[in-house]
Motif scaffolding. Sequence first.
Motif, PDB file in Angstrom:
ATOM      1  N   ALA A   2     -21.995 -17.439  -9.675  1.00  0.00           N
ATOM      2  CA  ALA A   2     -20.454 -17.814  -9.559  1.00  0.00           C
ATOM      3  C   ALA A   2     -20.302 -18.629 -10.895  1.00  0.00           C
ATOM      4  O   ALA A   2     -21.094 -19.185 -11.420  1.00  0.00           O
ATOM      5  N   LEU A   3     -19.063 -18.002 -11.256  1.00  0.00           N
ATOM      6  CA  LEU A   3     -18.737 -18.520 -12.577  1.00  0.00           C
ATOM      7  C   LEU A   3     -17.689 -19.434 -12.388  1.00  0.00           C
ATOM      8  O   LEU A   3     -16.937 -19.763 -11.421  1.00  0.00           O
ATOM      9  N   ALA A   4     -17.595 -20.570 -13.274  1.00  0.00           N
ATOM     10  CA  ALA A   4     -16.524 -21.576 -13.209  1.00  0.00           C
ATOM     11  C   ALA A   4     -15.239 -21.197 -13.095  1.00  0.00           C
ATOM     12  O   ALA A   4     -14.996 -20.022 -13.644  1.00  0.00           O
ATOM     13  N   PRO A   5     -14.249 -21.755 -12.577  1.00  0.00           N
ATOM     14  CA  PRO A   5     -13.180 -21.331 -12.068  1.00  0.00           C
ATOM     15  C   PRO A   5     -12.159 -21.321 -13.568  1.00  0.00           C
ATOM     16  O   PRO A   5     -11.120 -20.687 -13.187  1.00  0.00           O
ATOM     17  N   ARG A   6     -12.604 -21.623 -14.603  1.00  0.00           N
ATOM     18  CA  ARG A   6     -11.851 -21.569 -15.716  1.00  0.00           C
ATOM     19  C   ARG A   6     -11.800 -19.794 -16.383  1.00  0.00           C
ATOM     20  O   ARG A   6     -11.266 -19.752 -17.283  1.00  0.00           O
ATOM     21  N   PHE A   7     -12.897 -19.107 -15.703  1.00  0.00           N
ATOM     22  CA  PHE A   7     -12.701 -17.912 -16.272  1.00  0.00           C
ATOM     23  C   PHE A   7     -12.087 -16.832 -15.418  1.00  0.00           C
ATOM     24  O   PHE A   7     -11.851 -17.036 -14.139  1.00  0.00           O
ATOM     25  N   LYS A   8     -11.414 -15.948 -15.812  1.00  0.00           N
ATOM     26  CA  LYS A   8     -10.452 -14.901 -15.040  1.00  0.00           C
ATOM     27  C   LYS A   8     -10.787 -13.531 -15.452  1.00  0.00           C
ATOM     28  O   LYS A   8     -11.218 -13.196 -16.822  1.00  0.00           O
ATOM     29  N   PRO A   9     -10.960 -12.583 -14.691  1.00  0.00           N
ATOM     30  CA  PRO A   9     -11.182 -11.180 -15.041  1.00  0.00           C
ATOM     31  C   PRO A   9     -10.014 -10.702 -15.939  1.00  0.00           C
ATOM     32  O   PRO A   9      -8.686 -11.177 -15.703  1.00  0.00           O
ATOM     33  N   LEU A  10     -10.215  -9.947 -16.870  1.00  0.00           N
ATOM     34  CA  LEU A  10      -9.306  -9.284 -17.706  1.00  0.00           C
ATOM     35  C   LEU A  10      -8.677  -7.873 -17.226  1.00  0.00           C
ATOM     36  O   LEU A  10      -9.351  -7.380 -16.323  1.00  0.00           O
TER      37      LEU A  10
END
Length: 194
Positions: A2-10
Amino acid sequence: MALAPRFKPLELSSLNTAPGLPQTHRQAHPEDPALALLTDLTHSACVVASHRDSLESTLHVMMRAGVRMVFVSGADGLLAGVVTADLLQGERPVLRASNHHVAHKELTVADMMIPINHWEVLDLSQVRTARLGDIVATMHEHGLRYLLVTQLKDGQTTLRGLFSATRLEQALGTSIGSDLHSRSFAELEAALVR
């Protein structure tokens, strides 16, 4: 994971036509820092052949990888030497086969490689303050088409990078010497053929 919520897919897009390949020709000047054209092996993949590989298969690997030099690993898996396409395609394999009374196809990379104890290398500490003109002058002085760069780190010497005469010529827009490799490699070849 799981990645931190501050990352989003491009956002991705589709291609309608084949893209062009990037051009790697870079303009450079003799006064530019030498590091600009160092092939840093910590960021580039090394092409390695086994000492047991045939000359033909090694040339095929070089062609597929788009390189004219490969490192050679020994029986222990450690770096044992280097071999260039010029060495594999020149008269040296013919002489070696003839002198040792074996068929050309029986020769291996170990028969043609320049062993590490014959390398002339430059330390990265010198490269950090050098200019491209200094690298060209060094290659001329020692008759080298490839200049290998090492680094002393934690008491261990490691191969860090290399300069290629071909890459320098492309970047500088001029020939830096047609006789490079002739002196040192020719002398070395003569000694190894015996």
